[in-house]
Design an enzyme around this catalytic site. Structure first.
Site, PDB file in Angstrom:
ATOM      1  N   ASN A  61      -1.138  -0.612   7.743  1.00 54.64           N
ATOM      2  CA  ASN A  61      -0.515  -1.929   7.890  1.00 54.64           C
ATOM      3  C   ASN A  61       0.215  -2.406   6.638  1.00 54.64           C
ATOM      4  O   ASN A  61       0.478  -3.587   6.470  1.00 54.64           O
ATOM      5  CB  ASN A  61      -1.556  -2.945   8.371  1.00 54.64           C
ATOM      6  CG  ASN A  61      -2.767  -3.004   7.462  1.00 54.64           C
ATOM      7  OD1 ASN A  61      -2.763  -2.441   6.370  1.00 54.64           O
ATOM      8  ND2 ASN A  61      -3.799  -3.701   7.902  1.00 54.64           N
TER       9      ASN A  61
ATOM     10  N   TYR B   3     -12.386  -2.799  -2.049  1.00 51.62           N
ATOM     11  CA  TYR B   3     -12.917  -2.913  -0.684  1.00 51.62           C
ATOM     12  C   TYR B   3     -14.452  -2.959  -0.660  1.00 51.62           C
ATOM     13  O   TYR B   3     -15.042  -2.741   0.398  1.00 51.62           O
ATOM     14  CB  TYR B   3     -12.418  -1.749   0.172  1.00 51.62           C
ATOM     15  CG  TYR B   3     -10.976  -1.903   0.638  1.00 51.62           C
ATOM     16  CD1 TYR B   3     -10.542  -3.080   1.266  1.00 51.62           C
ATOM     17  CD2 TYR B   3     -10.041  -0.881   0.485  1.00 51.62           C
ATOM     18  CE1 TYR B   3      -9.230  -3.230   1.704  1.00 51.62           C
ATOM     19  CE2 TYR B   3      -8.728  -1.022   0.933  1.00 51.62           C
ATOM     20  CZ  TYR B   3      -8.334  -2.193   1.543  1.00 51.62           C
ATOM     21  OH  TYR B   3      -7.043  -2.339   1.982  1.00 51.62           O
TER      22      TYR B   3
ATOM     23  N   PHE C 223     -14.681   2.182   8.970  1.00 56.21           N
ATOM     24  CA  PHE C 223     -13.389   2.599   8.421  1.00 56.21           C
ATOM     25  C   PHE C 223     -13.354   2.550   6.887  1.00 56.21           C
ATOM     26  O   PHE C 223     -12.308   2.729   6.286  1.00 56.21           O
ATOM     27  CB  PHE C 223     -12.251   1.749   9.002  1.00 56.21           C
ATOM     28  CG  PHE C 223     -12.483   0.255   8.920  1.00 56.21           C
ATOM     29  CD1 PHE C 223     -12.216  -0.445   7.752  1.00 56.21           C
ATOM     30  CD2 PHE C 223     -12.964  -0.445  10.017  1.00 56.21           C
ATOM     31  CE1 PHE C 223     -12.424  -1.812   7.654  1.00 56.21           C
ATOM     32  CE2 PHE C 223     -13.168  -1.832   9.944  1.00 56.21           C
ATOM     33  CZ  PHE C 223     -12.904  -2.508   8.759  1.00 56.21           C
TER      34      PHE C 223
ATOM     35  N   THR D 231      -3.964  -8.057  11.107  1.00 59.83           N
ATOM     36  CA  THR D 231      -4.495  -6.804  10.529  1.00 59.83           C
ATOM     37  C   THR D 231      -4.054  -5.575  11.322  1.00 59.83           C
ATOM     38  O   THR D 231      -3.644  -4.567  10.749  1.00 59.83           O
ATOM     39  CB  THR D 231      -6.046  -6.874  10.504  1.00 59.83           C
ATOM     40  OG1 THR D 231      -6.429  -8.060   9.800  1.00 59.83           O
ATOM     41  CG2 THR D 231      -6.635  -5.658   9.835  1.00 59.83           C
TER      42      THR D 231
ATOM     43  N   ARG E   4      -0.440 -14.581   4.178  1.00 61.37           N
ATOM     44  CA  ARG E   4      -1.113 -13.965   5.338  1.00 61.37           C
ATOM     45  C   ARG E   4      -0.185 -14.013   6.551  1.00 61.37           C
ATOM     46  O   ARG E   4      -0.139 -13.087   7.344  1.00 61.37           O
ATOM     47  CB  ARG E   4      -2.431 -14.687   5.690  1.00 61.37           C
ATOM     48  CG  ARG E   4      -3.530 -14.636   4.665  1.00 61.37           C
ATOM     49  CD  ARG E   4      -4.347 -13.393   4.597  1.00 61.37           C
ATOM     50  NE  ARG E   4      -5.054 -12.991   5.799  1.00 61.37           N
ATOM     51  CZ  ARG E   4      -5.830 -11.904   5.852  1.00 61.37           C
ATOM     52  NH1 ARG E   4      -6.013 -11.135   4.780  1.00 61.37           N
ATOM     53  NH2 ARG E   4      -6.422 -11.556   6.958  1.00 61.37           N
TER      54      ARG E   4
ATOM     55  N   LYS F 220       0.837  -1.196   0.000  1.00 61.21           N
ATOM     56  CA  LYS F 220       0.000   0.000   0.000  1.00 61.21           C
ATOM     57  C   LYS F 220       0.882   1.261   0.000  1.00 61.21           C
ATOM     58  O   LYS F 220       2.098   1.177   0.198  1.00 61.21           O
ATOM     59  CB  LYS F 220      -0.950  -0.062   1.211  1.00 61.21           C
ATOM     60  CG  LYS F 220      -1.851  -1.325   1.200  1.00 61.21           C
ATOM     61  CD  LYS F 220      -3.054  -1.186   2.118  1.00 61.21           C
ATOM     62  CE  LYS F 220      -3.084  -2.206   3.223  1.00 61.21           C
ATOM     63  NZ  LYS F 220      -4.318  -2.137   4.051  1.00 61.21           N
TER      64      LYS F 220
ATOM     65  N   ARG G 218       3.744  -6.410   8.841  1.00 67.00           N
ATOM     66  CA  ARG G 218       2.958  -5.407   9.572  1.00 67.00           C
ATOM     67  C   ARG G 218       3.550  -5.134  10.946  1.00 67.00           C
ATOM     68  O   ARG G 218       3.521  -4.004  11.435  1.00 67.00           O
ATOM     69  CB  ARG G 218       1.503  -5.882   9.673  1.00 67.00           C
ATOM     70  CG  ARG G 218       0.773  -5.795   8.324  1.00 67.00           C
ATOM     71  CD  ARG G 218      -0.493  -6.613   8.314  1.00 67.00           C
ATOM     72  NE  ARG G 218      -1.371  -6.281   7.197  1.00 67.00           N
ATOM     73  CZ  ARG G 218      -2.520  -6.916   6.956  1.00 67.00           C
ATOM     74  NH1 ARG G 218      -2.916  -7.918   7.733  1.00 67.00           N
ATOM     75  NH2 ARG G 218      -3.277  -6.563   5.929  1.00 67.00           N
TER      76      ARG G 218
ATOM     77  N   GLU H  71     -10.032 -10.649  -6.680  1.00 60.52           N
ATOM     78  CA  GLU H  71      -9.097  -9.528  -6.617  1.00 60.52           C
ATOM     79  C   GLU H  71      -8.060  -9.566  -7.747  1.00 60.52           C
ATOM     80  O   GLU H  71      -7.718  -8.528  -8.309  1.00 60.52           O
ATOM     81  CB  GLU H  71      -8.386  -9.521  -5.266  1.00 60.52           C
ATOM     82  CG  GLU H  71      -9.332  -9.201  -4.119  1.00 60.52           C
ATOM     83  CD  GLU H  71      -8.667  -9.266  -2.758  1.00 60.52           C
ATOM     84  OE1 GLU H  71      -9.292  -8.838  -1.785  1.00 60.52           O
ATOM     85  OE2 GLU H  71      -7.528  -9.761  -2.658  1.00 60.52           O
TER      86      GLU H  71
ATOM     87  N   HIS I   1      -1.754  -5.537   1.706  1.00 61.82           N
ATOM     88  CA  HIS I   1      -3.013  -6.274   1.614  1.00 61.82           C
ATOM     89  C   HIS I   1      -2.684  -7.673   1.131  1.00 61.82           C
ATOM     90  O   HIS I   1      -1.848  -7.839   0.239  1.00 61.82           O
ATOM     91  CB  HIS I   1      -3.959  -5.602   0.609  1.00 61.82           C
ATOM     92  CG  HIS I   1      -5.103  -6.490   0.236  1.00 61.82           C
ATOM     93  ND1 HIS I   1      -6.226  -6.606   1.008  1.00 61.82           N
ATOM     94  CD2 HIS I   1      -5.251  -7.357  -0.797  1.00 61.82           C
ATOM     95  CE1 HIS I   1      -7.042  -7.498   0.461  1.00 61.82           C
ATOM     96  NE2 HIS I   1      -6.477  -7.971  -0.636  1.00 61.82           N
TER      97      HIS I   1
HETATM   98  P1  IDP Z   1      -6.947  -7.661   6.244  1.00 60.88           P
HETATM   99  O1  IDP Z   1      -6.283  -6.563   5.436  1.00 60.88           O
HETATM  100  O2  IDP Z   1      -6.039  -8.174   7.331  1.00 60.88           O
HETATM  101  O3  IDP Z   1      -7.528  -8.762   5.389  1.00 60.88           O
HETATM  102  P2  IDP Z   1      -9.665  -6.617   6.495  1.00 60.88           P
HETATM  103  O4  IDP Z   1     -10.607  -7.031   7.577  1.00 60.88           O
HETATM  104  O5  IDP Z   1      -9.874  -7.176   5.124  1.00 60.88           O
HETATM  105  O6  IDP Z   1      -8.173  -6.970   7.017  1.00 60.88           O
HETATM  106  O7  IDP Z   1      -9.665  -5.036   6.445  1.00 60.88           O
HETATM  107  C1  IDP Z   1      -9.156  -4.330   5.337  1.00 60.88           C
HETATM  108  C2  IDP Z   1      -8.306  -3.153   5.830  1.00 60.88           C
HETATM  109  O8  IDP Z   1      -9.122  -2.257   6.581  1.00 60.88           O
HETATM  110  C3  IDP Z   1      -7.199  -3.544   6.818  1.00 60.88           C
HETATM  111  O9  IDP Z   1      -6.010  -3.987   6.181  1.00 60.88           O
HETATM  112  C4  IDP Z   1      -6.986  -2.256   7.575  1.00 60.88           C
HETATM  113  O10 IDP Z   1      -6.158  -1.338   6.841  1.00 60.88           O
HETATM  114  C5  IDP Z   1      -8.398  -1.703   7.666  1.00 60.88           C
HETATM  115  N1  IDP Z   1      -9.061  -2.098   8.929  1.00 60.88           N
HETATM  116  C6  IDP Z   1      -9.608  -3.294   9.224  1.00 60.88           C
HETATM  117  N2  IDP Z   1     -10.144  -3.311  10.458  1.00 60.88           N
HETATM  118  C7  IDP Z   1      -9.935  -2.063  10.939  1.00 60.88           C
HETATM  119  C8  IDP Z   1     -10.276  -1.436  12.202  1.00 60.88           C
HETATM  120  O11 IDP Z   1     -10.873  -2.026  13.108  1.00 60.88           O
HETATM  121  N3  IDP Z   1      -9.872  -0.144  12.340  1.00 60.88           N
HETATM  122  C9  IDP Z   1      -9.214   0.548  11.366  1.00 60.88           C
HETATM  123  N4  IDP Z   1      -8.893   0.002  10.189  1.00 60.88           N
HETATM  124  C10 IDP Z   1      -9.245  -1.286   9.978  1.00 60.88           C
HETATM  125 MG    MG Z   2      -9.039  -8.637   3.948  1.00 60.76          MG
END
Ligand code: IDP
Ligand code: MG
Length: 149
Positions: A123, A51, A59, A98, A92, A11, A109, A137, A126
């Site tokens: 983080n 997304y 968020f 996350t 992963r 990112k 991360r 995707e 993705h």
């Molecule tokens: P992932 O990237 O680990 O698969 P996802 O649940 O798909 O996590 O969420 C997508 C992105 O949204 C995350 O990488 C992160 O940048 C953001 N995100 C997810 N949960 C939160 C949260 O609780 N607070 C703030 N940002 C979040």
């Molecule tokens: Mg995800």
């Protein structure tokens, strides 16, 4: 074991920090085949499509602007496809949890991510969460002829 493919994005924070090379190296060390790679200036349309399943989360707006580089001097994204046995779970694990504060300190991360005072999880990467999401995707980010067999 059957090969599967996964989408990995570096990112815009990773680009702005100048660590895209280190991050790619950590994924390459996972012993998977790199089958696609490109740099993308992310449009609102692509970010929202990527997304789309998270529309409605508190968020959502933040992660769309994050992916577009609006939080990081309009930096682009490096999009990659890795292919091999258990590519999703391997990548992963390399990425880490996350929330960077909860991620293994040796993961991407954990090493490089941060949570901003506004609560954004910056983080760095993705990684598709399962094979089905990966298929959707990869088709969104790559044309068929941009990916090695
Ligand atoms: P992932 O990237 O680990 O698969 P996802 O649940 O798909 O996590 O969420 C997508 C992105 O949204 C995350 O990488 C992160 O940048 C953001 N995100 C997810 N949960 C939160 C949260 O609780 N607070 C703030 N940002 C979040
Ligand atoms: Mg995800």
């Amino acid at each position: 074991m059957k090969a599967e493919s996964v989408l990995v994005l570096i990112k815009p924070d990773g680009m702005q920090k100048g660590i895209a090379g280190d991050v790619i190296g950590l994924f390459l060390a996972g012993d998977l085949k790199l089958t696609g790679l490109k740099v993308v200036q992310v449009s609102p349309r692509l970010a929202q499509a990527h997304y789309g399943h998270l529309r409605g989360q508190f968020f959502f707006k933040e992660i769309v602007t994050y992916l577009m580089g609006d939080l990081h001097a309009k930096n682009p994204v490096v999009a990659m496809v890795f292919t091999g046995p258990q590519a999703v779970s391997k990548c992963r694990k390399i990425a880490g949890a996350t929330n960077p504060e909860e991620a293994d300190p040796r993961s991407v991360r954990g090493k490089f991510g941060r949570v901003t005072t506004k609560g954004v999880f910056e983080n760095l990467v993705h990684v598709s969460s399962d094979v089905k999401e990966a298929r959707r995707e990869i088709a969104l980010w790559f044309k068929k002829n941009e990916i090695l067999k």
